[in-house]
Design a protein around this motif. Structure first.
Motif, PDB file in Angstrom:
ATOM      1  N   ARG A   1       0.836  -1.217   0.000  1.00 46.45           N
ATOM      2  CA  ARG A   1       0.000   0.000   0.000  1.00 46.45           C
ATOM      3  C   ARG A   1       0.865   1.259   0.000  1.00 46.45           C
ATOM      4  N   ARG A   2       1.960   1.202   0.749  1.00 43.01           N
ATOM      5  CA  ARG A   2       2.848   2.370   0.823  1.00 43.01           C
ATOM      6  C   ARG A   2       3.563   2.591  -0.518  1.00 43.01           C
ATOM      7  N   LEU A   3       4.090   1.512  -1.089  1.00 36.82           N
ATOM      8  CA  LEU A   3       4.829   1.646  -2.352  1.00 36.82           C
ATOM      9  C   LEU A   3       3.901   2.036  -3.502  1.00 36.82           C
ATOM     10  N   ARG A   4       2.618   1.664  -3.370  1.00 38.85           N
ATOM     11  CA  ARG A   4       1.636   1.973  -4.413  1.00 38.85           C
ATOM     12  C   ARG A   4       1.421   3.486  -4.533  1.00 38.85           C
ATOM     13  N   VAL A   5       1.720   4.220  -3.454  1.00 39.21           N
ATOM     14  CA  VAL A   5       1.583   5.692  -3.469  1.00 39.21           C
ATOM     15  C   VAL A   5       2.941   6.301  -3.115  1.00 39.21           C
ATOM     16  N   HIS A   6       3.910   6.108  -4.021  1.00 34.10           N
ATOM     17  CA  HIS A   6       5.213   6.796  -3.919  1.00 34.10           C
ATOM     18  C   HIS A   6       6.010   6.518  -2.655  1.00 34.10           C
ATOM     19  N   GLY A   7       5.772   5.405  -2.021  1.00 31.14           N
ATOM     20  CA  GLY A   7       6.543   5.072  -0.822  1.00 31.14           C
ATOM     21  C   GLY A   7       6.215   5.953   0.372  1.00 31.14           C
TER      22      GLY A   7
ATOM     23  N   SER B   1      10.798   5.129   0.936  1.00 34.74           N
ATOM     24  CA  SER B   1      11.599   4.484  -0.117  1.00 34.74           C
ATOM     25  C   SER B   1      10.883   4.710  -1.438  1.00 34.74           C
ATOM     26  N   VAL B   2      11.601   4.448  -2.520  1.00 34.65           N
ATOM     27  CA  VAL B   2      11.036   4.709  -3.853  1.00 34.65           C
ATOM     28  C   VAL B   2       9.824   3.820  -4.093  1.00 34.65           C
ATOM     29  N   GLY B   3       8.717   4.450  -4.500  1.00 32.94           N
ATOM     30  CA  GLY B   3       7.515   3.698  -4.873  1.00 32.94           C
ATOM     31  C   GLY B   3       7.080   4.085  -6.269  1.00 32.94           C
ATOM     32  N   MET B   4       5.777   4.197  -6.475  1.00 34.76           N
ATOM     33  CA  MET B   4       5.274   4.526  -7.807  1.00 34.76           C
ATOM     34  C   MET B   4       3.820   4.977  -7.714  1.00 34.76           C
ATOM     35  N   THR B   5       3.265   5.469  -8.832  1.00 33.72           N
ATOM     36  CA  THR B   5       1.816   5.669  -8.920  1.00 33.72           C
ATOM     37  C   THR B   5       1.266   4.339  -9.419  1.00 33.72           C
ATOM     38  N   GLY B   6       0.756   3.540  -8.513  1.00 37.54           N
ATOM     39  CA  GLY B   6       0.361   2.180  -8.904  1.00 37.54           C
ATOM     40  C   GLY B   6      -1.051   1.829  -8.501  1.00 37.54           C
ATOM     41  N   ARG B   7      -1.926   2.849  -8.414  1.00 36.67           N
ATOM     42  CA  ARG B   7      -3.289   2.612  -7.906  1.00 36.67           C
ATOM     43  C   ARG B   7      -4.248   2.176  -9.003  1.00 36.67           C
ATOM     44  N   LEU B   8      -5.250   1.407  -8.608  1.00 33.60           N
ATOM     45  CA  LEU B   8      -6.375   1.094  -9.500  1.00 33.60           C
ATOM     46  C   LEU B   8      -7.356   2.270  -9.434  1.00 33.60           C
TER      47      LEU B   8
END
Ligand SMILES: Cc1ncc(COP(=O)(O)O)c(C=O)c1O
Length: 380
Positions: free
Chosen positions: A224-230, A239-246
Motif C-alpha cells: 500500500r505504501r509503495l503503491r503511493v510513492h513510498g 523508499s522509492v515507490g510509484m503511482t500504482g493505484r487502480l
C-alpha cells in the motif's frame, strides 16, 4: 440459384463486448454512482473491491494496482530485490514477467517448463539455481512461476525447491485468477500473488488493472505504501515507490464483473470440456494435473500440424493464435542473463506447436463444435 445460406457469424477470439452487453445495466448503475460521488482516486469502490476479492479467495490481504505489471513491480520492490539479484522465471510467458525483474535492476534467469502443463519445471529450477550459485555473478533471491494460460503452476514442487534454496516464491497469476488447486484458490497458493485485470483476462476490467494477494499484513502494508510513492501515513517518502493505484471507476466495473465471475468461469469450463471431447483424439488438449482447475484465460492445443490447423481455421474466419513463439530468452532486452537459442528445449518446442482457440464466457456449444470439427479435419 444463388446460395442464400447466411454466412456463419464471425467468431471472436475473446468476446468482451458480448459480456459487457449482458452486464450493461449493473455496469451503468455502478459507473453512475462513481460519477456522482467523484472520488476517482482511492474512492470507496477500491476498498470494496479489495474486500470482495479477499472474500472470493477465502481470506488474506488484497491490494489493487494500476495493472498486473505494476503488481509484479511492487511485489519485487517490497522484497528489496535489485541489482546483483537473480529471479528465476519461465521464458514461456508474456514479456512483463521478466521485464519487471529487469526494471528493478535484477537479472531474470530463465527456467524451462514442463511439457504437459507448460508451467515452470521444478527439476530444471533446481539445476538453474545451482548454475547461478556456481557462476557467482548474481545472488539467487526469488522464484516467480507463471500460471500460463490459466493453469496454476506446480506450487508444491516449486515451493519445496524455493524453500530448500532460501528463495522467496512469487506467483505471476496474471492469467489465472479464479483457478484452484484442491480447495485453495489462486491468490493463496504462494506468499505473494500478482494478477491482472487486463480486459481479455478471465476477470477483466474496461481498461488496465491488477491486484496483489498476500497472507502477511506487513507485506500488504508495504504494498500500500509503495503503491503511493513510498509515502507513510505522515506523508514522508520512506523508499522509492510509484503511482500504482487502480482507478475507482475501474474498481466499480470490476465489482460487477466479480459478481458474475463464478458463472463466467463455469461457462469457460463447459466450453473447455466440450473442446476436449472432440479434440482429444486429434491433438494434445490442455492437461490439468489432479486437483488443479484452470481459469481458461486461453484454451491451447499442441499439434505438429499446427500451421495447417491455423490456416484451416482462418479460411473459415475463425481466429486462433500462437503464443511465445519468440520466447523471452530470445528477446534482445534479456540478452545479459539469457543462455540464448537451444537453452530451453521444451519452451522452444511449445513455441512451435501451440495454438490457442477462441475461449470466452460467451462461447456457445454449437460454435465450439464447429471449431473443433475444423481442427480435427485439419489435423488428420
Ligand atoms: C503472464 C503475464 N504476466 C504479466 C502480465 C501483465 O499484466 P498487465 O497487462 O495487466 O500489466 C500479463 C498480461 O498481459 C501476463 O499475461
Amino acid at each position: 440459384m444463388p446460395d442464400t445460406t447466411p454466412a456463419p457469424a464471425p467468431v471472436p477470439f475473446v468476446d468482451i463486448p458480448g459480456q459487457i452487453r449482458r452486464l450493461r445495466p449493473q455496469l451503468d448503475e455502478r459507473i453512475r454512482r462513481v460519477l456522482d460521488h467523484g472520488q476517482f482516486i482511492l474512492g470507496p469502490e477500491v476498498r470494496e473491491l479489495e474486500d470482495a476479492l479477499a472474500a472470493y479467495v477465502g481470506g488474506g490481504h488484497v491490494v489493487t494496482t494500476g495493472s498486473g505489471h505494476d503488481a509484479i513491480l511492487l511485489a519485487l520492490m517490497a522484497e528489496g530485490i535489485g541489482p546483483g539479484d537473480a529471479v528465476f522465471v519461465p521464458a514461456f510467458t508474456f514479456v512483463s514477467t521478466a521485464e519487471a525483474v529487469l526494471a528493478v535492476g535484477a537479472a531474470p534467469i530463465f527456467v524451462d517448463v514442463d511439457e504437459r502443463t507448460f508451467t515452470m519445471d521444478p527439476a530444471d529450477l533446481e539445476r538453474r539455481i545451482a548454475g547461478v550459485r556456481r557462476a557467482g555473478t548474481w545472488t539467487p533471491r526469488a522464484v516467480m512461476p507463471v500460471d500460463i494460460f490459466g493453469l496454476p503452476a506446480d506450487y508444491a514442487g516449486l515451493g519445496a525447491v524455493a524453500e530448500a534454496s532460501g528463495l522467496f516464491l512469487l506467483s505471476d497469476a496474471a492469467q489465472s485468477f479464479g483457478a484452484t488447486v484442491g480447495n485453495r484458490r489462486v491468490g493463496r497458493l504462494a506468499p505473494a500473488t500478482m494478477t491482472s485485470f487486463f480486459p481479455a483476462k478471465p476477470l477483466g476490467g474496461a481498461g488496465d488493472g491488477g491486484a496483489l494477494f498476500t497472507e502477511d499484513s506487513e507485506r500488504a502494508a508495504t504494498y500500500r505504501r509503495l503503491r503511493v510513492h513510498g509515502l507513510d501515513a505522515h506523508g514522508e517518502c520512506l523508499s522509492v515507490g510509484m503511482t500504482g493505484r487502480l482507478d475507482t471507476l475501474q474498481a466499480a466495473i470490476l465489482l460487477v464483473k466479480l459478481a458474475a465471475f463464478p458463472d463466467d468461469l463455469a461457462r469457460r469450463e463447459a466450453a473447455a470440456r466440450r473442446y476436449d471431447q472432440t479434440l482429444a483424439r486429434a491433438v494434445m488438449v490442455p492437461h490439468r494435473p489432479a486437483g488443479h482447475s484452470s481459469a481458461w484465460a486461453l484454451y491451447t492445443i499442441l499439434s505438429e500440424k499446427r500451421d495447417a490447423i491455423r490456416a484451416a481455421l482462418a479460411a473459415e474466419r475463425i481466429p486462433s493464435r500462437s503464443y511465445y513463439e519468440q520466447a523471452l530468452h530470445l528477446h534482445a532486452a534479456f540478452r545479459a542473463s539469457s543462455e540464448g537459442p537451444g537453452s530451453l528445449p521444451v519452451t522452444e518446442r511449445l513455441g512451435r506447436l501451440n495454438l490457442s482457440l477462441p475461449m470466452h464466457s460467451e462461447l456457445d456449444a454449437a460454435t465450439v463444435d464447429r471449431i473443433a470439427a475444423i481442427v480435427v479435419a485439419a489435423a488428420a
